[in-house]
Design a protein around this motif. Structure first.
Motif, mmCIF file in Angstrom:
data_model
loop_
_atom_site.group_PDB
_atom_site.id
_atom_site.type_symbol
_atom_site.label_atom_id
_atom_site.label_comp_id
_atom_site.label_asym_id
_atom_site.label_seq_id
_atom_site.Cartn_x
_atom_site.Cartn_y
_atom_site.Cartn_z
ATOM 1 N N HIS A 443 0.833 -1.212 0.000
ATOM 2 C CA HIS A 443 0.000 0.000 0.000
ATOM 3 C C HIS A 443 0.867 1.262 0.000
ATOM 4 C CE1 HIS A 443 -3.265 2.755 0.987
ATOM 5 N NE2 HIS A 443 -2.519 3.217 1.997
ATOM 6 N N THR A 445 4.203 1.438 -0.780
ATOM 7 C CA THR A 445 5.285 1.449 -1.775
ATOM 8 C C THR A 445 4.787 1.266 -3.201
ATOM 9 O OG1 THR A 445 5.637 -0.945 -1.625
ATOM 10 C CG2 THR A 445 6.866 0.450 -0.087
ATOM 11 N N HIS A 446 3.456 1.012 -3.345
ATOM 12 C CA HIS A 446 2.875 0.773 -4.670
ATOM 13 C C HIS A 446 3.592 -0.356 -5.401
ATOM 14 C CE1 HIS A 446 0.668 4.479 -4.000
ATOM 15 N NE2 HIS A 446 1.823 5.107 -3.789
ATOM 16 N N THR A 500 -9.244 4.418 0.032
ATOM 17 C CA THR A 500 -8.638 3.723 -1.108
ATOM 18 C C THR A 500 -9.596 2.710 -1.693
ATOM 19 O OG1 THR A 500 -6.428 3.994 -0.147
ATOM 20 C CG2 THR A 500 -6.673 2.307 -1.854
#
Length: 518
Positions: A443, A445-446, A500
């Protein structure tokens, strides 16, 4: 006309050869320590076209018993090697050739070893080797078997069909006592000293990929182990200059084509290796940095041009123009210092910036002083912080170091891992550690994970918990503060995850609608 009665006209009957005595080798061996002695050998390797140089510290019971250096250069034939081993034997100096006086190999070796073996091989030819002794001018021709033994000590990184290997034995300047701990400390000092010294001297070669330098350790008869390639340390490698117009080029009368130097201004209070070089100095290693064929000769200092001043500690002058090197100074045989000619002083007086001829050498020193004054004025002395540890990027650490406001405490480490209650994080006071829940890593660090990932999150957590984790005692108040702050962060994380998820659902619905329309 009769000769002046004070004038003596010599009559030579015969010439008597007066070769130097072998004892001169002891004097030659008084000019280098291990680091600068290796400089001389690396210089020769570069001149031989080497792209890889490996240095091996051979140890037994943590004591250095032998040191060897190996390269993948063009090598030397028997005739050339014999010439090189003579005092003064060398190739003519050029802009691409570092060697100047033909003394380096001998001086560097005699300073650090009572005996030296040199084995070299030219591609397509048999290898040849000699042993030098500090007590004699004679060289012992090595047998084929001895040459092979030396050649077989080369690590895989220099397993080429040509090159040179030099082995120092009977080392007089290493620890030989009975204290194993002191032996280990000495070994570490020597190893790190060599690494940092070479990283500075040859930073240009390392940075542009011309040369790879590797330092190995070899225990007894085990295979040598590399600590990784040496990274270049650039004395002008600041992230940003103290003034936006720097670096500034200064040339004779401001003529862009004329000989010149480059002026640099560092920011104040830097803690980096690039600023502190081989040791922190309150005067900041100010002054001239002379380069010869891209090899750094001096690490600052004014070479008797003027006395150092604390207000100039951020000023560094890069001098690498071959016309300046050849015409205005003399480089010492050890290539570690220079002697300025009288003409150098008038040269500096003529220096001007081509874009603004009002800027001269003196103006640069004035700018250095003003940077110091401005830095001291706005230094509000923030609260000291414990140093950053594992998991936080070096660039963030450098900002903290530049502030000179670190306190005497163990570094704060940040790591991803398991968190017992499933929350965002937990603290380990005894280890000075912040553990972030691995489940949320993607979440933040993508998906781009790494040692220094999520730098903003890690830095904020480091700042928030710095005082708690660096304090000597973990009190009830400390635990209460930690519990409250972590609870607030957990609540914030839940809100963020909910938002999100809502965004994801909206995007998914819109995508389905577009697909249905299609």
């Amino acid at each position: 006309m009769t000769a002046n009665k004070f004038e003596i006209v010599p009559e030579i009957q015969r010439t008597v050869a007066l070769p130097p005595k072998a004892s001169i080798n002891a004097a030659l061996g008084a000019n280098h320590d291990i680091r600068t002695g290796l400089d001389e050998l690396v210089d020769n390797s570069i001149d031989a076209g080497s792209s890889m140089v490996a240095i091996i510290l051979h140890t037994r019971a943590k004591r250095i018993v032998q040191l060897s250096i190996h390269d993948d250069g063009v090598g030397m034939s028997k005739d050339k090697l014999e010439d090189v081993l003579r005092l003064g034997g060398h190739e003519a100096h050029s802009e691409k050739n570092i060697g100047r006086y033909g003394m380096g190999l001998k001086e560097g070796s005699f300073s650090n070893a009572d005996e030296t073996m040199i084995v070299s091989r030219v591609r397509g030819q048999h290898m040849v080797g000699y042993q030098l002794s500090k007590t004699s001018f004679d060289a012992g021709l090595l047998s084929e078997n001895s040459c092979t033994q030396v050649w077989n000590t080369r690590p895989d990184s220099v397993k080429s069909s040509s090159g040179t290997s030099i082995v120092w034995t009977k080392l007089p300047n290493v620890y030989a006592g009975t204290d194993d701990q002191e032996a280990g400390r000495f070994l570490n000092r020597v190893s790190e000293g060599i690494r940092l010294h070479l990283a500075i001297r040859y930073h240009r070669f390392i940075e542009d990929g011309r040369l790879k330098l590797d330092l190995y350790s070899q225990v007894d008869d085990m295979l040598p182990i590399s600590a990784g390639p040496i990274r270049g340390v650039n004395p002008f490698g600041y992230r940003r200059s103290a003034r936006k117009q720097y670096p500034l080029r200064l040339t004779v009368n401001g003529d862009p084509e004329a000989p010149g130097i480059t002026a640099h201004l560092w920011t104040n209070r830097s803690k980096t290796d690039e600023f502190n070089l081989e040791g922190k100095d309150e005067l900041g290693h100010q002054g001239f940095y002379f380069y010869d064929a891209d090899r750094l000769i001096t690490q600052g200092g004014w070479s008797s041009f003027r006395s150092p001043h604390k207000q100039w500690k951020l000023a560094r002058f890069e001098v690498d123009d071959p016309r300046v090197i050849e015409n205005y100074l003399t480089i010492s045989p050890q290539k570690g210092s220079v002697r300025l000619h009288e003409s150098f002083y008038s040269f500096v007086k003529q220096l001007r910036n081509p874009d603004d001829t009002s800027i001269d050498f003196g103006r640069v020193l004035e700018d250095a002083e003003s940077v110091i004054r401005a830095s001291n004025k706005k230094s509000g002395k923030p609260d000291p912080l414990a140093d950053t540890g594992r998991g936080i990027a070096r660039s963030i650490q450098e900002v903290l170091w530049a502030s000179e406001r670190t306190k005497s405490a163990d570094p704060i480490n940040v790591a991803w891992g398991e968190v017992g209650d499933g929350g965002l994080l937990e603290l380990d006071h005894s280890e000075h550690l912040i553990i972030i829940n691995e489940d949320f890593r993607a979440h933040f660090t993508h998906g781009h994970v790494g040692l220094n990932d999520a730098p903003v999150l890690k830095t904020l957590l480091y700042l928030l918990f710095n005082h708690l984790l660096s304090s000597g005692r973990w009190t009830g108040k400390s635990a209460s503060n930690a519990d409250l702050w972590i609870a607030m962060l957990n609540a914030a994380l839940e809100e963020e995850l909910d938002e999100t998820e809502k965004v994801r659902k909206r995007v998914g619905s819109a995508f389905k609608g577009e697909s249905a329309g299609f």
